[in-house]
Each structure stands twice: as structure tokens, then as C-alpha cells.
Enzyme design. Structure first.
Site, PDB file in Angstrom:
ATOM      1  N   ARG A 196       0.779  -1.131  -0.047  1.00  0.00           N
ATOM      2  CA  ARG A 196      -0.083   0.017  -0.085  1.00  0.00           C
ATOM      3  C   ARG A 196       0.731   0.977   0.101  1.00  0.00           C
ATOM      4  O   ARG A 196       0.553   2.189  -0.652  1.00  0.00           O
ATOM      5  CB  ARG A 196      -0.890  -0.133   1.194  1.00  0.00           C
ATOM      6  CG  ARG A 196      -1.968  -0.953   0.943  1.00  0.00           C
ATOM      7  CD  ARG A 196      -3.140  -1.135   1.989  1.00  0.00           C
ATOM      8  NE  ARG A 196      -3.948  -1.835   2.585  1.00  0.00           N
ATOM      9  CZ  ARG A 196      -3.377  -3.197   1.874  1.00  0.00           C
ATOM     10  NH1 ARG A 196      -3.046  -3.444   0.969  1.00  0.00           N
ATOM     11  NH2 ARG A 196      -4.244  -4.233   2.592  1.00  0.00           N
ATOM     12  N   SER A 255      -7.413   0.513   4.449  1.00  0.00           N
ATOM     13  CA  SER A 255      -7.475  -0.234   3.505  1.00  0.00           C
ATOM     14  C   SER A 255      -7.221  -1.807   4.194  1.00  0.00           C
ATOM     15  O   SER A 255      -6.344  -1.795   5.093  1.00  0.00           O
ATOM     16  CB  SER A 255      -6.353  -0.042   2.373  1.00  0.00           C
ATOM     17  OG  SER A 255      -6.582  -0.886   1.307  1.00  0.00           O
ATOM     18  N   ASP A 256      -7.762  -2.919   3.394  1.00  0.00           N
ATOM     19  CA  ASP A 256      -7.071  -4.095   3.729  1.00  0.00           C
ATOM     20  C   ASP A 256      -7.739  -5.025   2.745  1.00  0.00           C
ATOM     21  O   ASP A 256      -8.354  -4.865   1.935  1.00  0.00           O
ATOM     22  CB  ASP A 256      -8.111  -4.554   5.237  1.00  0.00           C
ATOM     23  CG  ASP A 256      -7.301  -5.454   5.791  1.00  0.00           C
ATOM     24  OD1 ASP A 256      -6.633  -5.282   7.124  1.00  0.00           O
ATOM     25  OD2 ASP A 256      -7.114  -6.805   5.333  1.00  0.00           O
ATOM     26  N   GLN A 257      -6.837  -6.268   2.767  1.00  0.00           N
ATOM     27  CA  GLN A 257      -7.346  -7.323   2.018  1.00  0.00           C
ATOM     28  C   GLN A 257      -7.095  -8.621   2.688  1.00  0.00           C
ATOM     29  O   GLN A 257      -6.352  -8.682   3.678  1.00  0.00           O
ATOM     30  CB  GLN A 257      -6.136  -7.203   0.650  1.00  0.00           C
ATOM     31  CG  GLN A 257      -4.769  -7.687   0.845  1.00  0.00           C
ATOM     32  CD  GLN A 257      -3.976  -7.472  -0.302  1.00  0.00           C
ATOM     33  OE1 GLN A 257      -4.220  -6.953  -1.160  1.00  0.00           O
ATOM     34  NE2 GLN A 257      -2.839  -8.217  -0.107  1.00  0.00           N
ATOM     35  N   LYS A 276      -9.436   0.346  11.115  1.00  0.00           N
ATOM     36  CA  LYS A 276      -8.151   0.657  11.050  1.00  0.00           C
ATOM     37  C   LYS A 276      -8.287   2.250  10.754  1.00  0.00           C
ATOM     38  O   LYS A 276      -7.541   3.079  11.359  1.00  0.00           O
ATOM     39  CB  LYS A 276      -7.388   0.250   9.788  1.00  0.00           C
ATOM     40  CG  LYS A 276      -7.020  -1.295  10.104  1.00  0.00           C
ATOM     41  CD  LYS A 276      -6.288  -1.807   8.739  1.00  0.00           C
ATOM     42  CE  LYS A 276      -5.795  -3.206   9.215  1.00  0.00           C
ATOM     43  NZ  LYS A 276      -5.097  -3.926   7.995  1.00  0.00           N
TER      44      LYS A 276
END
Length: 74
Positions: A13, A68-70, A52
Site C-alpha cells: 500500500r 485499506s485491507d485485503q 483501521k
């Protein structure tokens, strides 16, 4: 100019943000990433990204905070 904060410790990121050519600060939020009944990966990733951002935003109320995350789902 408003401060921009990336609420992530992800190197990927950070590289994406660097490509944008904007000034930002990356801060790693300490949240529990345990699933809480989500039934699909996008639900979990959305919740984690939101949490977050919220975790960081409480200490930086005037900043633009990007969460953001995945996740991998099996």
C-alpha cells in the site's frame, strides 16, 4: 493542506501511495483482525479497513485517513 494518513503497515500500500506522488504519513493501527461472523472476504476486508481508519482518525480528527485491507478467504 490537510494531512493524509495511510492507516496501514503494508509495504504494498505504501508503494501504491508513493506512485500517486502525494505526501502522506503511514501509521500502523493496532486492531483485532479476527473475523466476527463475516460470510465473505469483502465483508471482512471492509470492516477491517473501516476499523483501521477509525482507530487512527480518533487521534487525528483533522486528517484525511485512508483505511485499506485485503484478506485471503477459503
Amino acid at each position: 493542506m490537510q494531512q493524509i494518513i495511510l492507516a496501514s503497515s503494508s509495504q504494498t500500500r505504501k508503494v501504491l501511495m508513493d506512485r500517486l506522488g502525494i505526501t502522506y504519513t503511514a501509521l500502523s493501527p493496532d486492531i483485532d483482525e479476527t473475523p466476527r461472523g463475516e460470510t465473505h472476504a469483502d465483508q471482512l476486508a471492509s470492516r477491517l479497513a473501516y476499523e483501521k481508519a477509525q482507530h487512527i482518525a480518533k487521534d487525528y480528527p483533522n486528517a484525511v485517513v485512508i483505511g485499506s485491507d485485503q484478506v485471503a478467504w477459503r
